[in-house]
Design a protein around this motif. Structure first.
Motif, PDB file in Angstrom:
ATOM      1  N   ALA A 123       0.825  -1.204   0.000  1.00 45.74           N
ATOM      2  CA  ALA A 123       0.000   0.000   0.000  1.00 45.74           C
ATOM      3  C   ALA A 123       0.866   1.263   0.000  1.00 45.74           C
ATOM      4  O   ALA A 123       2.067   1.211   0.249  1.00 45.74           O
ATOM      5  N   GLU A 124       0.217   2.382  -0.275  1.00 47.36           N
ATOM      6  CA  GLU A 124       0.897   3.668  -0.235  1.00 47.36           C
ATOM      7  C   GLU A 124       0.309   4.582   0.831  1.00 47.36           C
ATOM      8  O   GLU A 124       0.719   5.735   0.959  1.00 47.36           O
ATOM      9  N   ARG A 125      -0.641   4.069   1.594  1.00 47.58           N
ATOM     10  CA  ARG A 125      -1.238   4.791   2.722  1.00 47.58           C
ATOM     11  C   ARG A 125      -1.525   3.775   3.809  1.00 47.58           C
ATOM     12  O   ARG A 125      -1.580   2.564   3.549  1.00 47.58           O
ATOM     13  N   PRO A 126      -1.703   4.213   5.067  1.00 55.56           N
ATOM     14  CA  PRO A 126      -1.981   3.256   6.148  1.00 55.56           C
ATOM     15  C   PRO A 126      -3.210   2.394   5.866  1.00 55.56           C
ATOM     16  O   PRO A 126      -4.228   2.884   5.371  1.00 55.56           O
ATOM     17  N   TYR A 127      -3.103   1.136   6.191  1.00 58.71           N
ATOM     18  CA  TYR A 127      -4.191   0.187   5.943  1.00 58.71           C
ATOM     19  C   TYR A 127      -5.369   0.428   6.892  1.00 58.71           C
ATOM     20  O   TYR A 127      -5.193   0.593   8.105  1.00 58.71           O
ATOM     21  N   GLU A 128      -6.575   0.420   6.323  1.00 57.28           N
ATOM     22  CA  GLU A 128      -7.813   0.428   7.095  1.00 57.28           C
ATOM     23  C   GLU A 128      -8.283  -1.021   7.257  1.00 57.28           C
ATOM     24  O   GLU A 128      -7.954  -1.889   6.435  1.00 57.28           O
ATOM     25  N   ASP A 131      -9.671  -2.676   4.115  1.00 58.05           N
ATOM     26  CA  ASP A 131      -8.848  -2.875   2.927  1.00 58.05           C
ATOM     27  C   ASP A 131      -8.668  -4.368   2.629  1.00 58.05           C
ATOM     28  O   ASP A 131      -8.662  -5.201   3.550  1.00 58.05           O
ATOM     29  N   SER A 196       4.965   0.644  12.075  1.00 61.42           N
ATOM     30  CA  SER A 196       4.715   1.425  13.292  1.00 61.42           C
ATOM     31  C   SER A 196       5.126   0.598  14.503  1.00 61.42           C
ATOM     32  O   SER A 196       4.381  -0.297  14.923  1.00 61.42           O
ATOM     33  N   GLN A 232       4.721   6.489  11.805  1.00 57.29           N
ATOM     34  CA  GLN A 232       5.397   5.418  11.085  1.00 57.29           C
ATOM     35  C   GLN A 232       6.872   5.728  10.946  1.00 57.29           C
ATOM     36  O   GLN A 232       7.312   6.871  11.042  1.00 57.29           O
ATOM     37  N   PHE A 270       5.451  -2.113   3.135  1.00 61.62           N
ATOM     38  CA  PHE A 270       4.680  -1.071   3.814  1.00 61.62           C
ATOM     39  C   PHE A 270       3.672  -1.760   4.718  1.00 61.62           C
ATOM     40  O   PHE A 270       2.798  -2.479   4.256  1.00 61.62           O
ATOM     41  N   SER A 274      -3.766   2.107   9.908  1.00 57.30           N
ATOM     42  CA  SER A 274      -4.469   3.336  10.253  1.00 57.30           C
ATOM     43  C   SER A 274      -5.185   3.181  11.580  1.00 57.30           C
ATOM     44  O   SER A 274      -5.799   2.148  11.863  1.00 57.30           O
ATOM     45  N   ASN A 276      -7.745   5.055  12.395  1.00 52.28           N
ATOM     46  CA  ASN A 276      -9.069   5.671  12.249  1.00 52.28           C
ATOM     47  C   ASN A 276     -10.174   4.843  12.890  1.00 52.28           C
ATOM     48  O   ASN A 276     -11.077   5.386  13.533  1.00 52.28           O
TER      49      ASN A 276
END
Length: 307
Positions: A123-128, A131, A196, A232, A270, A274, A276
């Motif tokens: 991924a290129e952003r934190p995993y939810e 996902d 992280s 991170q 990566f 996330s 969230n």
């Protein structure tokens, strides 16, 4: 605050030990706590699991407390799992399934700890939590199978994925870096894997908060949550931060690429999760990873320094 009756499977492990101490510090005698080691409670033994959950439920009823089970038991030898996936599957899928069945039979909530390795790591952003999963290692496959079993079997089960866990008990990256600092002039650590780092002490506080929420009747709507220390970094930057805590020169840690350290199990490039989902459920976010590392050393310096 509802009195809690807690069973921590895998109580002798890295996270289990921190959970034991956090519960004792936070709740004291106002709780029932069983934290058997994996030798004392084999989660792959259905009869033993059933007896342990029954005991918890009976003790909770006797003392007017709310029972919750946290599964911190797991097969975590990532590389060894590549050659022995059947054993890893027995512990990481079949064991949680047996816990889930026992909890379902007695209507006891279950919190199951899982891993970032269920994701492909591209991924290129934190995993939810929502996902797509796609583990690339045997360890990741067995942990994903455990998640699915728990959620399928137990209506009152929650999966908490975490990553890069280290603590005062057991072996981990922080302790390995401390040993290498004492024995090598320089060392190379991969700089192309993002993650992280998560202090087991902080994760234990978060899991206890979640358990109390569930016991109080405020059950999270989301059944899969992510909990790591905030922010991170790379393993290379993490190693340098460890050297700083040790009072050593961080320049002694040199960056290198993953290809220079081939391992039986592929590591995710990566692996950031996330927060969230955790925050949206009203749970307290874990502190930044760098602050967590400093606090871990402040509280357990002797455990992180080689004898």
């Amino acid at each position: 605050m509802t009195d809690l009756a807690l069973l921590v499977a895998g109580g002798g492990g890295q996270l289990g030990m921190d959970l034991y101490h956090r519960v004792r510090e936070t709740l004291g005698d106002g709780s029932t706590l069983y934290a058997p080691t994996s030798a004392e409670l084999d989660i792959t033994d259905q009869a033993a699991v059933g007896a342990a959950v029954t005991r918890l439920a009976e003790e909770a009823a006797e003392h007017g407390r709310r029972p919750v089970v946290i599964n911190a038991a797991a097969y975590t030898a990532v590389d060894a799992a590549e050659a022995d996936e059947s054993t890893a599957m027995r512990v990481n899928r079949d064991g949680p399934a047996r816990l889930a069945a026992a909890c379902t039979a007695l209507d006891v909530p279950l919190i199951h700890v899982s891993t970032d390795y269920v994701f492909p790591g591209d991924a290129e952003r934190p995993y939810e939590p929502s996902d797509p999963t796609g583990p690339r290692s045997a360890y990741g496959r067995t942990k994903l199978a455990g998640e699915r079993a728990v959620l399928d079997i137990c209506p009152r089960a929650w999966v908490v994925r975490t990553a890069g866990v280290y603590g005062a008990w057991g072996g981990n990256f922080v302790k390995t870096m401390a040993k290498l600092e004492a024995n090598r002039e320089t060392l190379s650590v991969v700089s192309d894997q993002a993650m992280s780092p998560t202090w087991a002490g902080d994760l234990a506080i978060g899991l206890l908060e979640l358990a109390m929420r569930i016991a109080d009747g405020s059950e999270p709507a989301r059944r899969v949550l992510h909990a790591t220390n905030d922010g991170q970094t790379t393993w290379f930057e993490f190693a340098r931060a460890i050297f700083v805590e040790l009072g050593a020169d961080p320049e002694r840690v040199r960056p290198c690429g993953t290809e220079e350290f081939p391992r039986p199990a592929p590591r995710p490039a990566f692996s950031v999760l996330s927060a969230n989902s955790w925050i949206s459920e009203g749970l307290t976010p874990l502190q930044p990873w760098r602050a967590g590392l400093a606090e871990a050393f402040a509280q357990h310096e002797d455990a992180f320094r080689p004898a």
